[in-house]
Design an enzyme around this catalytic site. Sequence first.
Site, PDB file in Angstrom:
ATOM      1  N   LEU A   1      -3.982  -6.620  -7.638  1.00 30.51           N
ATOM      2  CA  LEU A   1      -3.633  -8.033  -8.667  1.00 30.51           C
ATOM      3  C   LEU A   1      -4.671  -8.605  -9.305  1.00 30.51           C
ATOM      4  O   LEU A   1      -4.091  -9.567  -9.960  1.00 30.51           O
ATOM      5  CB  LEU A   1      -2.703  -9.087  -7.776  1.00 30.51           C
ATOM      6  CG  LEU A   1      -1.459  -8.216  -7.335  1.00 30.51           C
ATOM      7  CD1 LEU A   1      -0.455  -9.177  -6.355  1.00 30.51           C
ATOM      8  CD2 LEU A   1      -0.547  -7.424  -8.302  1.00 30.51           C
TER       9      LEU A   1
ATOM     10  N   ASN B   1      -5.198   2.469 -13.767  1.00 31.50           N
ATOM     11  CA  ASN B   1      -4.186   1.465 -13.269  1.00 31.50           C
ATOM     12  C   ASN B   1      -2.768   1.960 -13.504  1.00 31.50           C
ATOM     13  O   ASN B   1      -2.310   2.913 -14.301  1.00 31.50           O
ATOM     14  CB  ASN B   1      -4.111   0.188 -13.870  1.00 31.50           C
ATOM     15  CG  ASN B   1      -3.314  -0.877 -13.156  1.00 31.50           C
ATOM     16  OD1 ASN B   1      -3.190  -0.980 -12.053  1.00 31.50           O
ATOM     17  ND2 ASN B   1      -2.766  -1.577 -13.958  1.00 31.50           N
TER      18      ASN B   1
ATOM     19  N   GLY C   1       0.829  -1.320   0.089  1.00 34.34           N
ATOM     20  CA  GLY C   1      -0.111  -0.175  -0.014  1.00 34.34           C
ATOM     21  C   GLY C   1       0.841   1.310  -0.033  1.00 34.34           C
ATOM     22  O   GLY C   1       0.123   2.384   0.378  1.00 34.34           O
TER      23      GLY C   1
ATOM     24  N   GLU D   1       6.504   6.406  -9.537  1.00 35.30           N
ATOM     25  CA  GLU D   1       5.216   5.982  -8.996  1.00 35.30           C
ATOM     26  C   GLU D   1       4.867   6.966  -7.947  1.00 35.30           C
ATOM     27  O   GLU D   1       3.785   7.733  -7.958  1.00 35.30           O
ATOM     28  CB  GLU D   1       5.008   4.476  -8.457  1.00 35.30           C
ATOM     29  CG  GLU D   1       4.902   3.339  -9.534  1.00 35.30           C
ATOM     30  CD  GLU D   1       5.151   2.103  -8.919  1.00 35.30           C
ATOM     31  OE1 GLU D   1       4.860   1.129  -9.760  1.00 35.30           O
ATOM     32  OE2 GLU D   1       5.482   2.051  -7.678  1.00 35.30           O
TER      33      GLU D   1
ATOM     34  N   HIS E   1       1.125   0.563 -14.060  1.00 36.83           N
ATOM     35  CA  HIS E   1       1.911  -0.526 -14.383  1.00 36.83           C
ATOM     36  C   HIS E   1       3.234  -0.157 -14.311  1.00 36.83           C
ATOM     37  O   HIS E   1       3.831   0.758 -14.935  1.00 36.83           O
ATOM     38  CB  HIS E   1       1.320  -1.084 -15.700  1.00 36.83           C
ATOM     39  CG  HIS E   1       2.219  -2.139 -16.086  1.00 36.83           C
ATOM     40  ND1 HIS E   1       1.639  -3.476 -15.407  1.00 36.83           N
ATOM     41  CD2 HIS E   1       3.153  -2.832 -16.731  1.00 36.83           C
ATOM     42  CE1 HIS E   1       2.405  -4.570 -16.002  1.00 36.83           C
ATOM     43  NE2 HIS E   1       3.214  -4.065 -16.580  1.00 36.83           N
TER      44      HIS E   1
END
Length: 188
Positions: A84, A101, A12, A173, A103
Amino acid sequence: MKKIVIFASGSGTNAENIIRYFKASNTAMVTTVFTNKADAQVIQRAEKHQVPSQVFSKNDLETGKVLQEIKIINPDLIVLAGFLLKFPEMIVASYPDKIINIHPALLPKYGGKGMYGMLVHQAVVENKEPKTGITIHYVNENYDEGNVIFQKEIAVLISDTPEVVAAKIHELEQAHFPKVIEEVLTNG
């Protein structure tokens, strides 16, 4: 204020980063974290920021129980942050262009079923890729095939291990995912 729900399966760190980002913003707020793992660390991270979490089974996801919970919340955006399981078509159809999403590769390379986390970074290193990066994309009925919203690349050095690549990707990210979410909400 716009509402975001997050789906996560693991530690998380991205979910917490998103929660933190929007706590300091007037654009949106994370209302709920959904997870398919009762022992996922994302639950504690969400609690730390007073964000409720809901644990569900794969069956709950596939039979529409989770969709009913989402409809009660009525989010402006659903964010998959290290989730997932394959997202069911019934949810995708109910929220077109409202599910995104992240990736850990430059799609379409290293995407699809079974390509997540360290498996992606190992494949990048084993194939001696000169670059990798992150892709933020809309979710459709197929793994990692939705329209790309944002990509950011980094160089992969010959000396890089999968762990080094993972650390570089994590930095990307953390830096970009919340900002791209905000842009999608603002421009959507």
